[in-house]
Enzyme design. Sequence first.
Site, PDB file in Angstrom:
ATOM      1  N   ASP A  80     -10.687   2.545  -3.361  1.00 64.59           N
ATOM      2  CA  ASP A  80     -11.114   1.254  -2.820  1.00 64.59           C
ATOM      3  C   ASP A  80     -12.563   0.972  -3.212  1.00 64.59           C
ATOM      4  O   ASP A  80     -13.401   1.876  -3.192  1.00 64.59           O
ATOM      5  CB  ASP A  80     -11.080   1.290  -1.281  1.00 64.59           C
ATOM      6  CG  ASP A  80      -9.670   1.193  -0.732  1.00 64.59           C
ATOM      7  OD1 ASP A  80      -8.711   1.276  -1.516  1.00 64.59           O
ATOM      8  OD2 ASP A  80      -9.544   1.041   0.503  1.00 64.59           O
ATOM      9  N   ASP A 100       0.839  -1.199   0.000  1.00 72.60           N
ATOM     10  CA  ASP A 100       0.000   0.000   0.000  1.00 72.60           C
ATOM     11  C   ASP A 100       0.880   1.257   0.000  1.00 72.60           C
ATOM     12  O   ASP A 100       2.103   1.160   0.144  1.00 72.60           O
ATOM     13  CB  ASP A 100      -0.918  -0.022   1.235  1.00 72.60           C
ATOM     14  CG  ASP A 100      -2.264   0.627   0.954  1.00 72.60           C
ATOM     15  OD1 ASP A 100      -2.324   1.535   0.098  1.00 72.60           O
ATOM     16  OD2 ASP A 100      -3.256   0.237   1.596  1.00 72.60           O
TER      17      ASP A 100
END
Length: 425
Positions: A216, A155
């Site tokens: 997301d 990430d």
Amino acid sequence: MSAVLLLLFCLGGTRALDNGLALTPTMGWLHWQRFMCNTDCKSDPHNCISENLFMQMADVMVTEGWKEAGYEFVCIDDCWLDSSRDLKGRLQPHPTRFPSGIRKLADYVHSKGLKLGIYQDVGNQTCAGFPGSFGHYEQDAKTFAEWGVDLLKFDGCGFGTLDLLAEGYRNMSIALNKTGRSIVYSCEWPLYEFSLQKPNFTEIRKYCNHWRNYNDICDSWDSVKSIVDWSAGHQDVIVEAAGPGGWNDPDMLVIGNFGLSWDQQITHMALWAIMAAPLLMSNDLRMIDPRSKALLQNRDVIAINQDPMGVQGRQFFKVNNFELWERPLANASFAVAVFNRLEIGGPRVFKLPLYFIGDGTACIKGCGITQILPYRWDFGWQRSNHALEIKVNPTSTVLLKVTVHRELYPKLTFVHEDKHRNDIL
Ligand SMILES: *[C@@H]1O[C@H](CO)[C@@H](O)[C@H](O)[C@H]1NC(C)=O
Ligand SMILES: *[C@@H]1O[C@H](CO)[C@@H](O)[C@H](O)[C@H]1NC(C)=O
Ligand SMILES: *[C@@H]1O[C@H](CO)[C@@H](O)[C@H](O)[C@H]1NC(C)=O
Ligand SMILES: *[C@@H]1O[C@H](CO)[C@@H](O)[C@H](O)[C@H]1NC(C)=O
Ligand SMILES: *[C@@H]1O[C@H](CO)[C@@H](O)[C@H](O)[C@H]1NC(C)=O
């Protein structure tokens, strides 16, 4: 070898990360969307982020046909870590939620013939605030390799500067390579860049096996639509970046959860197949609606997603609240999706002129058309001057496979019989 494939291999600029992995989009399960950062094993032991959750998912992936359908990776997302590194600076999993350690969990997952994915971050902290990999890229890559990890989702929270972001993603890629272990490298590099500068996909593809570009996913139709619209809006940049070894990642599949209607689940699955997206489900495989399960395990849709030529599809036509998407497949075949964007009324008919397909080339000598979703249906051998009447429910998609070589058409085999047709009609 087809011309498209040849072109793909010859373009020096689109060379993929040289680790021999992800030659087709990664398939598996990833905990984030469904289980998030649930660390409360006291009051919610069944759903908290713990080794039990991943062992149970591995179990059902084998017993419920997921592995056989191609879903191979059991992936841990954020919130698996302890709040600090150990005295030697090594990462350690949370002691009560992962008491056996990641090495044991990897052994367990491998004993089932599956692979284990794990999560870290390029910055000083993960998105949920656990210790990040900044300053420890080599050490962490070594730790993951020693544990037997097979995939790293890396990430980009707290990346610092754009230079540090790029250096971090590159350095971790090099560090993973140095371990000598085959580890799929899943990046979010362009996602964190996009608002600030144009990502260099030639470079990203050199270092990553797949990369997230956009927000997301959530368990909602708005979220799925926003991802589809973003992908269509940026297809001139992202489609050519995809190919064997490196893929655009529009994020997890949320089929089998709470937020999508049946028709919307069909659209989600069909378009992720057209987009050559990694198929990482985030749902509860221990308890999933049989219809959603059949959709996720549909061999014909999976075959489109996993097509060996590895060309990402694109939206090529929009009219009257219909969108047409097309993906070129091996053996000169095509997948075509007819997506009804109108969110009012009943099923609508789209007259699909067959000369639309393959830029007019696909059906010149006739073509075989098989409907894959919402249910299997053979339209038979067609001529290019013909227009097919495709009926599509609101927010739904009809997915077709178009076979150009006549000798291949009758050989199309279907594993799943059409047993769900009645509940769909
Ligand atoms: C590391 O990179 C080299 C050269 O790019 C490649 O040949 C090798 O297979 C890679 N090793 C791993 C484990 O990915
Ligand atoms: C991480 O923290 C160190 C020490 O505070 C700092 O020098 C470094 O720039 C930070 N890294 C990022 C990516 O912000
Ligand atoms: C990346 O690796 C290079 C070469 O080892 C090093 O100079 C640089 O500081 C590293 N960058 C980061 C962000 O770790
Ligand atoms: C993008 O990256 C490639 C490979 O690293 C490099 O050759 C090229 O110059 C870069 N393009 C731009 C516009 O920076
Ligand atoms: C392409 O056609 C050949 C037979 O001619 C078949 O063996 C092969 O599986 C086909 N490939 C795909 C991806 O359908």
